[in-house]
Write a protein that holds these residues in place. Structure first.
Motif, PDB file in Angstrom:
ATOM      1  N   LEU A   1      61.925 -92.703  14.984  1.00 46.75           N
ATOM      2  CA  LEU A   1      63.305 -91.162  15.578  1.00 46.75           C
ATOM      3  C   LEU A   1      63.301 -90.208  13.702  1.00 46.75           C
ATOM      4  CD1 LEU A   1      65.890 -93.211  16.785  1.00 46.75           C
ATOM      5  CD2 LEU A   1      64.386 -91.466  17.951  1.00 46.75           C
ATOM      6  N   LEU A   2      62.312 -89.582  14.005  1.00 46.89           N
ATOM      7  CA  LEU A   2      62.098 -88.221  12.726  1.00 46.89           C
ATOM      8  C   LEU A   2      63.188 -86.808  13.288  1.00 46.89           C
ATOM      9  CD1 LEU A   2      59.848 -88.336  10.671  1.00 46.89           C
ATOM     10  CD2 LEU A   2      58.146 -87.040  12.501  1.00 46.89           C
ATOM     11  N   ALA A   3      63.522 -87.087  11.538  1.00 52.52           N
ATOM     12  CA  ALA A   3      64.981 -86.180  11.550  1.00 52.52           C
ATOM     13  C   ALA A   3      64.676 -85.791  10.129  1.00 52.52           C
ATOM     14  CB  ALA A   3      65.771 -86.599  11.870  1.00 52.52           C
ATOM     15  N   SER A   4      65.693 -84.434  10.179  1.00 50.55           N
ATOM     16  CA  SER A   4      65.231 -83.782   8.649  1.00 50.55           C
ATOM     17  C   SER A   4      66.583 -82.838   8.886  1.00 50.55           C
ATOM     18  CB  SER A   4      64.238 -82.285   8.763  1.00 50.55           C
ATOM     19  OG  SER A   4      64.932 -81.525   9.714  1.00 50.55           O
ATOM     20  N   ARG A   5      66.938 -82.756   7.329  1.00 47.09           N
ATOM     21  CA  ARG A   5      67.967 -82.188   7.177  1.00 47.09           C
ATOM     22  C   ARG A   5      67.717 -81.929   6.138  1.00 47.09           C
ATOM     23  NH1 ARG A   5      72.289 -87.176   5.462  1.00 47.09           N
ATOM     24  NH2 ARG A   5      71.209 -87.872   3.428  1.00 47.09           N
ATOM     25  N   ALA A   6      68.297 -80.781   5.148  1.00 51.45           N
ATOM     26  CA  ALA A   6      68.599 -79.656   4.591  1.00 51.45           C
ATOM     27  C   ALA A   6      70.184 -78.961   3.543  1.00 51.45           C
ATOM     28  CB  ALA A   6      68.143 -78.278   5.300  1.00 51.45           C
ATOM     29  N   TYR A   7      69.035 -78.914   2.377  1.00 50.70           N
ATOM     30  CA  TYR A   7      71.228 -78.386   1.511  1.00 50.70           C
ATOM     31  C   TYR A   7      70.819 -77.883   0.616  1.00 50.70           C
ATOM     32  CZ  TYR A   7      68.561 -82.174  -1.395  1.00 50.70           C
ATOM     33  OH  TYR A   7      67.853 -83.009  -2.366  1.00 50.70           O
ATOM     34  N   ASP A   8      71.870 -76.759   0.789  1.00 49.97           N
ATOM     35  CA  ASP A   8      71.017 -74.960   0.195  1.00 49.97           C
ATOM     36  C   ASP A   8      72.340 -75.701  -1.351  1.00 49.97           C
ATOM     37  OD1 ASP A   8      74.473 -74.684   0.530  1.00 49.97           O
ATOM     38  OD2 ASP A   8      73.137 -73.611   1.966  1.00 49.97           O
ATOM     39  N   ASP A   9      72.174 -74.904  -2.236  1.00 50.20           N
ATOM     40  CA  ASP A   9      73.097 -74.500  -3.563  1.00 50.20           C
ATOM     41  C   ASP A   9      73.920 -74.086  -3.888  1.00 50.20           C
ATOM     42  OD1 ASP A   9      71.720 -71.909  -2.896  1.00 50.20           O
ATOM     43  OD2 ASP A   9      71.669 -70.833  -4.530  1.00 50.20           O
ATOM     44  N   PHE A  10      74.799 -73.812  -2.405  1.00 53.37           N
ATOM     45  CA  PHE A  10      75.907 -73.529  -2.282  1.00 53.37           C
ATOM     46  C   PHE A  10      76.729 -75.488  -1.894  1.00 53.37           C
ATOM     47  CE2 PHE A  10      75.279 -69.486  -2.804  1.00 53.37           C
ATOM     48  CZ  PHE A  10      76.366 -68.477  -3.481  1.00 53.37           C
TER      49      PHE A  10
END
Lengths: 444, 444
Positions: free
Chosen positions: B388-397
């Motif tokens: 079960l392949l997933a991605s989770r992004a985070y930003d500089d805020f």
């Protein structure tokens, strides 16, 4: 999750207050072309208050446009029909197969060229390779010889990098005397793109190189094949095996499905329709590198394996295709151009208004990337007098563009290749822009 | 002027030693698919020694290709005919005019989309504006009201910047339950480009803003006009008035000749076929921002002026259109995807193989630019088991993507807009790739 910039409000039924343009001109007396011009800093306003383009309803404002299914693969606006690649009998080998098609760099913006406008140079026409039949053989002095399908190749980790590609003959119309009063024909044997593929080093790390592998032969699958020798040192530095350009598959005329990109080096090394990479301890001295892509000198001897595209620049606005005939005395205008170097990174560009006696520093703008087009800019208030407008780029390896006289003294006029002398535009009182070499030759 | 890398040699008559591919296979016994596969690290070789694509002469290797004058404005290879924008009845308003055309992001490479594939969203079809009749009115609470022609506009200093544009409804097919087993249809309401134009701040600095100008109305010249309110704070921060995309003039379906680019904010604010900018001390509450582009909540109330596209990401390889069915157990493969945020810059992306219980950090690759697509990558050895392949992004805020459950809990399922929950792909033992929500809904 939600932004601090968000306003939270309930929907309400307040009416939209949209002033129509027609109303605007009827109700206000503030609009006067004369008054605005006098007050303007950068924006003289050429539209008049009774301008039909302002007052009348346009058909696109009253009728439905194209349905979405007309745009499944989009094309430029028909109004842009002049923004195309162009060829010329003087620049081809007597037919349209071994020929070149020049990029309209006078219309270019930013630091990449759309794929439909990327310059082309073919030795035997544009090949149409079936990607299912693509095979890349890598052999010779490698530890494990392989033949890769496109699927195999794409399993390697990919990278995307922005590089220009330039034919070493770019600028050649100027080398023995000017032939064109056109930026596209003078300097359009180059373009730039974001390339996606695998670093050749990644493949070579995977299959292993023999210790005495110092030369690589790259060969295309088209009828001309254009075999070329590249040092392994360069192959390991930054050469890419590329399948995509500007976000989509390579175009046929750029080597679909796979080409080499050899950053900063002669365009003809960037083998299209790639078929074979062979490694050896000796260079190949192929026909193209003994009879053609050599640098003939005054002595009659030729420099062979002359790879790097020199530091170079040209002012793209104004240029013969984009003169200043719409400007008035005292108007502010942005002088803009492209600089590039096959050695490394552009460090700066100078601009001269008097044909090279005095220089001021231009601003580099946007992304400044190695072996990429770099934009330069200078905001200028034109006093309406004639100018001799020139740019001179320098890179992080200490290279500087020579004058035409310096270049001719150094390398003669026997070879069409690797001309990177300073280009000068003549600006007349009327704002016309001409290749200054043409004026000089007329006088001589 | 000349490079230190240059070899200087006289031309000589040494013959070219080019081993043909046919000879290669006849002379050497080293090529064995089995042996190579066992030794391979990243490059299992699917070509066999008797592969006709290696042995036979291909037509493009023996016949001339297209002449250069066939490529004056180039098109993709006919083999790429499936790489197009697509629309669907579920995503349009019952006709092809007020509709959307999804970008084939599963085929995208790098961080820009070619103009022919850039997603489109129109309220009244694609307008064809005559650039000679283009006029941009800037009025209201400004010190000097102006009407600019295209020539006027282009006299301002230009800038080129890379930004994504995303419809706030991107991902909406998932919001009440999955509709598509397709990356293009799930997340293709976005694209990215290098935009060239003038910063709106440059124009506003030139003509002057009144002190109480806090809101701006942007309006198009097409029949739908799509008036939208934007805070002046944003207009001065990074909004661009744009005439070129990826190095050439805007396409008609992207607003030719001039559009707004409002980096990181809802696509519908990026007004196409731009006609008018008005400044005021009050927002306009136009139809599109009271009836349509609002965020309906569980309470029945709506959030108005909800601008920023949240931090988001999706794995593009594999995806339903690009499964792992060609991989064998133990093969190395690159997992790749896109991350983006309207707030600022992507700081990192995590990848999960078990549907979100455990996470590892992916590598960001290539250029990482604010409000741009950012590529992430993870080299993975697949053991052939389901994932079960997933991605989770985070930003500089400090923003992080929520799970679907978290998102639903926070904003309900009343609005189609601003869905940025984690997307999970189900990888089967056969290497098929499916939208996991479809599996879950089938089970439920």
């Amino acid at each position: 999750m939600k932004s601090s910039e968000v306003l939270q409000k309930d929907t309400s039924s307040k009416a939209v207050q949209v002033t129509s343009r027609r109303d605007f001109f009827r109700k206000t007396a503030i609009y006067s072309a004369g008054a605005l011009s006098a007050a303007s800093v950068l924006s003289p306003v050429s539209a008049k208050a009774d301008d039909p383009a302002i007052i009348n309803e346009a058909p696109w404002g009253t009728k439905l446009g194209d349905p979405v299914d007309k745009n499944l693969y989009g094309m430029p606006s028909p109004y842009e029909h002049n923004n195309i690649r162009r060829t010329h009998d003087l620049l081809s080998s007597g037919d349209a197969y071994a020929s070149i098609s020049m990029c309209p760099i006078h219309e270019s913006e930013g630091i990449i060229t759309p794929n439909g406008l990327f310059f082309t140079r073919n030795h035997g026409g544009t090949a149409h390779v079936d990607p299912n039949e693509f095979r890349l053989m890598i052999h010779g002095k490698v530890k494990r010889e392989v033949v890769l399908t496109l699927e195999d190749l794409k399993r390697y980790p990919s990278e995307t990098r922005t590089y220009f590609i330039e034919c070493p003959a770019n600028g050649s119309p100027e080398w023995r005397g000017p032939q064109f009063n056109s930026l596209q024909f003078m300097k359009g044997m180059m373009s730039a793109a974001q390339w996606t593929g695998v670093m050749l080093k990644t493949i070579l790390d995977d299959i292993g190189l023999e210790k005495d592998a110092v030369w690589m032969l790259a060969e295309g699958s088209d009828n001309a094949s254009n075999p070329r020798t590249i040092p392994v040192e360069k192959a390991l530095e930054d050469v890419m095996v590329v399948w995509a350009q500007n976000g989509e598959a390579l175009r046929a005329e750029q080597g679909y499905p796979v080409r080499l990109v050899v950053p900063g080096w002669e365009g003809n090394l960037n083998t299209k329709w790639l078929k074979r990479l062979e490694f050896s301890n000796k260079p190949w001295h192929s026909k193209e590198e003994t009879s053609k892509y050599t640098m003939l000198q005054k002595s009659g001897k030729a420099i062979r394996y002359f790879w790097v595209n020199e530091v170079n620049s040209v002012i793209t606005s104004p240029c013969p295709e984009k003169p200043w005939t719409h400007l008035k005395k005292g108007d502010m205008v942005e002088i803009e151009g492209l600089a590039w170097t096959g050695h490394g990174t552009i460090k700066g560009v100078d601009i001269s208004f008097d044909g090279g006696d005095n220089w001021v520093e231009a601003k580099l703008k946007g992304l400044v990337l190695p072996k990429s087009w770099t934009r330069f800019s200078y905001i200028y208030k034109w006093d309406g007098k004639p100018l001799l407008l020139a740019s001179r780029a320098y890179d992080d390896f200490g290279n500087v563009q020579p004058t035409i006289d310096e270049e001719t003294k150094a390398v003669g006029v026997e070879s069409v290749y690797h001309r990177n002398a300073i280009v000068t535009w003549e600006i007349t009182e009327k704002g016309e822009c001409n290749n200054v070499q043409i004026r000089k030759h007329k006088k001589a």
